[in-house]
Design a protein around this motif. Structure first.
Motif, short mmCIF file in Angstrom:
data_model
loop_
_atom_site.label_atom_id
_atom_site.label_comp_id
_atom_site.label_asym_id
_atom_site.label_seq_id
_atom_site.Cartn_x
_atom_site.Cartn_y
_atom_site.Cartn_z
N ARG A 67 0.81 -1.23 0.00
CA ARG A 67 0.00 0.00 0.00
C ARG A 67 0.84 1.28 0.00
O ARG A 67 0.28 2.37 -0.06
CB ARG A 67 -0.91 0.02 1.23
N VAL A 68 2.15 1.16 0.08
CA VAL A 68 3.00 2.33 0.27
C VAL A 68 3.82 2.67 -0.98
O VAL A 68 4.34 1.78 -1.65
CB VAL A 68 3.98 2.09 1.45
N THR A 69 3.92 3.97 -1.23
CA THR A 69 4.86 4.49 -2.22
C THR A 69 5.56 5.70 -1.62
O THR A 69 4.89 6.61 -1.13
CB THR A 69 4.17 4.91 -3.52
N ILE A 70 6.88 5.68 -1.64
CA ILE A 70 7.67 6.84 -1.21
C ILE A 70 8.47 7.32 -2.41
O ILE A 70 9.09 6.51 -3.12
CB ILE A 70 8.61 6.49 -0.04
N SER A 71 8.43 8.60 -2.67
CA SER A 71 9.11 9.17 -3.82
C SER A 71 9.89 10.41 -3.40
O SER A 71 9.66 10.98 -2.32
CB SER A 71 8.13 9.51 -4.93
N VAL A 72 10.82 10.82 -4.26
CA VAL A 72 11.65 11.98 -3.95
C VAL A 72 11.60 12.97 -5.11
O VAL A 72 11.52 12.57 -6.29
CB VAL A 72 13.11 11.53 -3.66
N ASP A 73 11.58 14.24 -4.77
CA ASP A 73 11.61 15.32 -5.77
C ASP A 73 12.84 16.18 -5.45
O ASP A 73 12.77 17.06 -4.58
CB ASP A 73 10.33 16.14 -5.71
#
Lengths: 119, 108
Positions: A67-73
């Motif tokens: 259920r998790v998504t971690i992203s970086v900008d």
């Protein structure tokens, strides 16, 4: 180094929880730094959610991975968390934090963002 | 998954007393264990890393020991500001991390 969480404080059941952590005082692209999310249900202990590296590599708690998504900008010096299909059990204080080079431990933390799941 | 079990759940002590907190791992984590302090309404703060090293700015009354599966956080003489929650965390299974359930140190 400072971290600040932001996002909605109320999310409806079955919807997606979205939070952003803004980093100041350091570049999110700094070599060796990992950026993570930890949650804490009211009155309970800490649960690691996952980490991201500036390259985009991610590592998730197996119990939440589906259920998790971690992203970086990197352009905004931010990283984000998305948790899908939330239920009342996901109500918690969500902290973003950083792990320094060759550390493995969270040495800087944001103050946290309380997210309540309720209709 | 490495499970960390902290005991006791609550420790009731008076200022000036010695506090001894335990963290036991379900399998060896070598010395890859940290301790955090969390006061009510605040974010956790790193106290000890790699079992026995104090983090920057942490007073000498805090000490950590142990290796393998059994670890101890000792506060030699409790100050009023030390009454808080304490958590252990392992990095032996990097990049998969786990926290213990926590110990509350309360004023007796």
């Amino acid at each position: 180094l400072q971290l600040q969480e932001s996002g909605p404080g109320l999310v409806k059941p079955s919807e997606t929880l979205s939070l952003t952590c803004t980093v100041s005082g350091a570049s999110i692209s700094s070599t060796g730094y990992y950026w993570g999310w930890i949650r804490q249900p009211p009155g309970k202990g800490l649960e690691w959610i996952g980490n991201v590296y500036y390259s985009g590599s991610t590592y998730y708690n197996p119990s939440l991975k589906s259920r998790v998504t971690i992203s970086v900008d990197t352009s905004k010096n931010q990283f984000s968390l998305k948790l899908t299909s939330v239920t009342a059990a996901d109500t918690a204080m969500f902290h973003c934090a950083t792990i320094g080079p060759r550390s493995g431990y969270f040495d800087s933390w944001g103050q946290g963002s309380l997210v309540t799941v309720s209709s | 998954e490495i499970v960390l079990t902290q005991s006791p759940a609550t420790l009731s002590l008076s200022p000036g007393e010695r506090a001894t907190l335990s963290c036991r791992a379900s399998q060896s984590v070598n010395t890859y264990l940290a301790w955090y302090q969390q006061k009510v309404g605040q974010a956790p703060r790193l106290l000890i890393y790699d079992a026995s090293n104090r983090a920057t700015g942490i007073p000498a009354r805090f000490s950590g020991s142990g290796s393998g599966t059994d670890f101890t956080l000792t506060i030699s003489s409790l100050e009023p500001e030390d009454f808080a929650f304490y958590y252990c965390q392992q990095r032996r299974n990097w990049p998969l991390l786990t926290f213990g359930g926590g110990t509350k140190v309360e004023i007796k």
